[in-house]
Design a protein around this motif. Structure first.
Motif, mmCIF file in Angstrom:
data_model
loop_
_atom_site.group_PDB
_atom_site.id
_atom_site.type_symbol
_atom_site.label_atom_id
_atom_site.label_comp_id
_atom_site.label_asym_id
_atom_site.label_seq_id
_atom_site.Cartn_x
_atom_site.Cartn_y
_atom_site.Cartn_z
ATOM 1 N N VAL A 236 0.748 -1.256 0.006
ATOM 2 C CA VAL A 236 -0.184 -0.111 -0.085
ATOM 3 C C VAL A 236 0.828 1.109 0.240
ATOM 4 N N LYS A 237 1.882 1.227 0.709
ATOM 5 C CA LYS A 237 2.749 2.405 0.765
ATOM 6 C C LYS A 237 3.636 2.626 -0.518
ATOM 7 N N LYS A 238 3.879 1.365 -1.069
ATOM 8 C CA LYS A 238 4.573 1.543 -2.347
ATOM 9 C C LYS A 238 3.713 1.929 -3.348
ATOM 10 N N GLU A 239 2.532 1.750 -3.448
ATOM 11 C CA GLU A 239 1.642 2.085 -4.502
ATOM 12 C C GLU A 239 1.334 3.596 -4.493
ATOM 13 N N PHE A 240 1.282 3.962 -2.963
ATOM 14 C CA PHE A 240 0.961 5.323 -2.807
ATOM 15 C C PHE A 240 2.151 5.991 -3.125
ATOM 16 N N LEU A 241 3.287 5.762 -2.977
ATOM 17 C CA LEU A 241 4.481 6.626 -3.494
ATOM 18 C C LEU A 241 4.725 6.699 -4.906
ATOM 19 N N MET A 242 4.528 5.560 -5.687
ATOM 20 C CA MET A 242 4.479 5.439 -7.200
ATOM 21 C C MET A 242 3.292 6.263 -7.817
ATOM 22 N N GLU A 243 2.313 6.195 -7.192
ATOM 23 C CA GLU A 243 1.134 7.007 -7.809
ATOM 24 C C GLU A 243 1.469 8.872 -7.649
ATOM 25 N N GLU A 244 1.891 9.158 -6.516
ATOM 26 C CA GLU A 244 2.177 10.496 -6.173
ATOM 27 C C GLU A 244 3.611 10.898 -6.951
#
Length: 236
Positions: free
Chosen positions: A20-28
């Protein structure tokens, strides 16, 4: 063996990778290439972003954490890691498209002025439309409820618990007492003083940014007084 020797040995067990953290960072950071990971810990997310094609610089004040990151790198890893005080990022003489500082690291700085100065420094080294991501504990909730600590982290696979106690101090800060306790009964304790900065104060720190969003977690739930994490995305 001292507390931080134990913490470094079991760091990735206590704080495992979160998709979830990785996806958040990649999206932003989807529109950015040059990323700065501040207080990178063992470098889990630096290495993940590197694998996704980002050009990552990772800094941490703790030599043991930087060594953990270095030992986790593969022959194809391009992460540039170094031991560095987060208040010295301008000395990198680089511009970044994204900066992230997670794991409640921000509140380890000595006082609120230095926190504000650090955020201003981040603004200065960001490219136009660059983004900064901060994650801290929701200190509005901690102070309002006079919480005595955070939920214990129990890791059966490591045979340990990480117990997180808070002691309110007369100067307005919080003494964070961390205890690593093994199921065998062996335990290691360390205390550090935290600066409990609340939402209104954080908003003031980010006033130079054009867009600032507060979330109640990396799943992008709405920030409320009741949510334990505070996640901030600020766009220059």
């Amino acid at each position: 063996m001292m507390f931080y020797d134990i913490l470094s040995k079991y760091y990735d067990t206590i704080f495992p990778f979160s998709n979830v953290k990785k996806e958040f960072l990649m999206e932003e950071f989807r529109n950015g290439e040059r990323i700065l990971d501040v207080a990178c810990g063992s470098g889990t997310y630096s290495l993940e972003l590197d694998e996704e094609g980002k050009k990552v610089t990772a800094i941490d004040l703790d030599e043991k954490m930087v060594e953990l990151l270095r030992n986790k790198k593969t022959s194809s890893s391009r992460v540039h890691e170094m031991v560095m005080d987060m208040t010295k990022i301008k000395e990198l003489n680089q511009e970044f498209d994204g900066i992230f500082c997670i794991g409640n690291s921000l509140v380890h700085l000595p006082d609120k002025k230095i926190i504000g100065d650090f955020i201003n420094d981040c603004y200065d080294v960001l490219s136009e439309n660059g983004k900064m991501i901060i994650q801290v504990i929701n200190y509005d909730k901690i102070l309002k409820e006079n919480m005595s600590g955070l939920p214990d982290i129990v890791r059966d696979e490591g045979g340990l618990e990480f117990i997180r106690d808070y002691i309110m101090k007369s100067n307005g800060n919080i003494e964070f007492k961390g205890t690593i306790k093994f199921h065998s009964g062996e335990k290691y304790v360390n205390s550090v003083e935290l600066v409990p900065i609340v939402k209104d104060e954080l908003e003031e720190c980010f006033k130079r940014f054009k867009n600032v969003t507060f979330y109640g977690g990396f799943d992008k739930k709405t920030w409320r007084l009741e949510t334990l994490p505070t996640v901030i995305v600020a766009e220059k």
